[in-house]
Design a protein around this motif. Structure first.
Motif, PDB file in Angstrom:
ATOM      1  N   LYS A  78     -49.577 -21.516 -35.513  1.00 31.92           N
ATOM      2  CA  LYS A  78     -49.427 -21.831 -36.933  1.00 31.92           C
ATOM      3  C   LYS A  78     -48.347 -20.956 -37.569  1.00 31.92           C
ATOM      4  CE  LYS A  78     -52.019 -21.934 -41.251  1.00 31.92           C
ATOM      5  NZ  LYS A  78     -53.274 -21.606 -41.910  1.00 31.92           N
ATOM      6  N   ILE A  79     -48.330 -19.667 -37.240  1.00 33.54           N
ATOM      7  CA  ILE A  79     -47.316 -18.757 -37.781  1.00 33.54           C
ATOM      8  C   ILE A  79     -45.928 -19.162 -37.308  1.00 33.54           C
ATOM      9  CG2 ILE A  79     -46.488 -16.378 -37.672  1.00 33.54           C
ATOM     10  CD1 ILE A  79     -49.431 -15.506 -37.664  1.00 33.54           C
ATOM     11  N   ALA A 116     -40.681 -21.458 -38.574  1.00 37.42           N
ATOM     12  CA  ALA A 116     -39.601 -22.409 -38.296  1.00 37.42           C
ATOM     13  C   ALA A 116     -39.247 -23.213 -39.542  1.00 37.42           C
ATOM     14  CB  ALA A 116     -40.018 -23.342 -37.160  1.00 37.42           C
ATOM     15  N   LYS A 117     -40.252 -23.525 -40.380  1.00 36.42           N
ATOM     16  CA  LYS A 117     -39.970 -24.260 -41.610  1.00 36.42           C
ATOM     17  C   LYS A 117     -39.255 -23.379 -42.633  1.00 36.42           C
ATOM     18  CE  LYS A 117     -43.810 -27.510 -41.343  1.00 36.42           C
ATOM     19  NZ  LYS A 117     -45.096 -27.904 -41.935  1.00 36.42           N
ATOM     20  N   ALA A 118     -39.604 -22.106 -42.672  1.00 42.94           N
ATOM     21  CA  ALA A 118     -39.038 -21.204 -43.674  1.00 42.94           C
ATOM     22  C   ALA A 118     -37.673 -20.649 -43.267  1.00 42.94           C
ATOM     23  CB  ALA A 118     -40.002 -20.049 -43.931  1.00 42.94           C
ATOM     24  N   ASN A 123     -34.328 -21.762 -45.170  1.00 39.84           N
ATOM     25  CA  ASN A 123     -34.219 -21.285 -46.548  1.00 39.84           C
ATOM     26  C   ASN A 123     -33.835 -19.807 -46.599  1.00 39.84           C
ATOM     27  OD1 ASN A 123     -34.935 -23.795 -47.470  1.00 39.84           O
ATOM     28  ND2 ASN A 123     -37.106 -23.301 -47.564  1.00 39.84           N
ATOM     29  N   LYS A 124     -34.358 -19.031 -45.665  1.00 36.40           N
ATOM     30  CA  LYS A 124     -34.099 -17.589 -45.690  1.00 36.40           C
ATOM     31  C   LYS A 124     -32.799 -17.215 -44.984  1.00 36.40           C
ATOM     32  CE  LYS A 124     -38.805 -15.820 -45.957  1.00 36.40           C
ATOM     33  NZ  LYS A 124     -39.788 -14.969 -45.298  1.00 36.40           N
ATOM     34  N   TRP A 125     -32.554 -17.829 -43.834  1.00 34.72           N
ATOM     35  CA  TRP A 125     -31.455 -17.388 -42.980  1.00 34.72           C
ATOM     36  C   TRP A 125     -30.452 -18.483 -42.666  1.00 34.72           C
ATOM     37  CZ3 TRP A 125     -31.570 -12.333 -42.741  1.00 34.72           C
ATOM     38  CH2 TRP A 125     -32.786 -11.681 -42.859  1.00 34.72           C
ATOM     39  N   GLY A 126     -30.505 -19.621 -43.345  1.00 32.39           N
ATOM     40  CA  GLY A 126     -29.600 -20.725 -43.080  1.00 32.39           C
ATOM     41  C   GLY A 126     -28.138 -20.393 -43.339  1.00 32.39           C
ATOM     42  N   PHE A 127     -27.889 -19.431 -44.236  1.00 30.08           N
ATOM     43  CA  PHE A 127     -26.499 -19.051 -44.521  1.00 30.08           C
ATOM     44  C   PHE A 127     -25.814 -18.482 -43.287  1.00 30.08           C
ATOM     45  CE2 PHE A 127     -28.971 -15.273 -45.254  1.00 30.08           C
ATOM     46  CZ  PHE A 127     -28.199 -14.247 -44.738  1.00 30.08           C
ATOM     47  N   LEU A 128     -26.562 -17.933 -42.362  1.00 27.29           N
ATOM     48  CA  LEU A 128     -25.966 -17.400 -41.133  1.00 27.29           C
ATOM     49  C   LEU A 128     -25.348 -18.518 -40.290  1.00 27.29           C
ATOM     50  CD1 LEU A 128     -28.657 -14.781 -40.066  1.00 27.29           C
ATOM     51  CD2 LEU A 128     -26.431 -14.345 -41.093  1.00 27.29           C
TER      52      LEU A 128
END
Length: 132
Positions: free
Chosen positions: A25-26, A31-33, A36-41
């Protein structure tokens, strides 16, 4: 008097399963989050690849050797022949086993199934109650 100590670990499989479910579950939530957090990389990585000109090299498709290529699938009609079924019986009593009465439709195509006459335990010289 000495207390015997056991070296075996006692596992609770239900708890282990619950722990595994929490880990999965974690992972799914992470993977969903991630975008949003690291997509700029990923954007900066793609820009760097385009500037260096390595995009074409990484996108190049390799040709498989002849011995590793797969053949296209054969249509089932080529190797499976389905004949007409015998007529359906008129009574429900005759319906039981009506296909097995026709020799071409029997499941045992290669003769009767012979059960083994030997015992594995007897070959090893073990007692019959050795396995429960």
């Amino acid at each position: 008097m000495a207390v015997p100590s056991t070296t075996e670990k006692i596992y609770n499989y239900v708890d282990l399963d619950e722990i595994w479910k929490v880990h999965v579950k974690i992972e799914k939530e992470s993977a969903k989050a991630w975008p949003n957090k690291w997509g700029f990389l990923m954007e900066s990585y793609n820009e760097t690849l385009q500037k260096s000109g390595k995009v074409e090299e990484s996108m190049a498709k390799l040709e498989l050797p002849k011995h590793l290529k797969t053949r296209p699938p054969t249509p089932p009609e080529k190797y499976i022949k389905v004949g007409p079924s015998p007529p359906v019986p008129k009574t429900t009593q005759a319906l039981i086993g009506w296909r097995s009465a026709v020799p071409e439709l029997q499941l045992e195509r290669f003769g009767k199934v012979n059960c083994g006459k030997k015992s594995f335990l007897k070959e090893l010289g073990w007692a019959f109650d050795a396995c429960s």
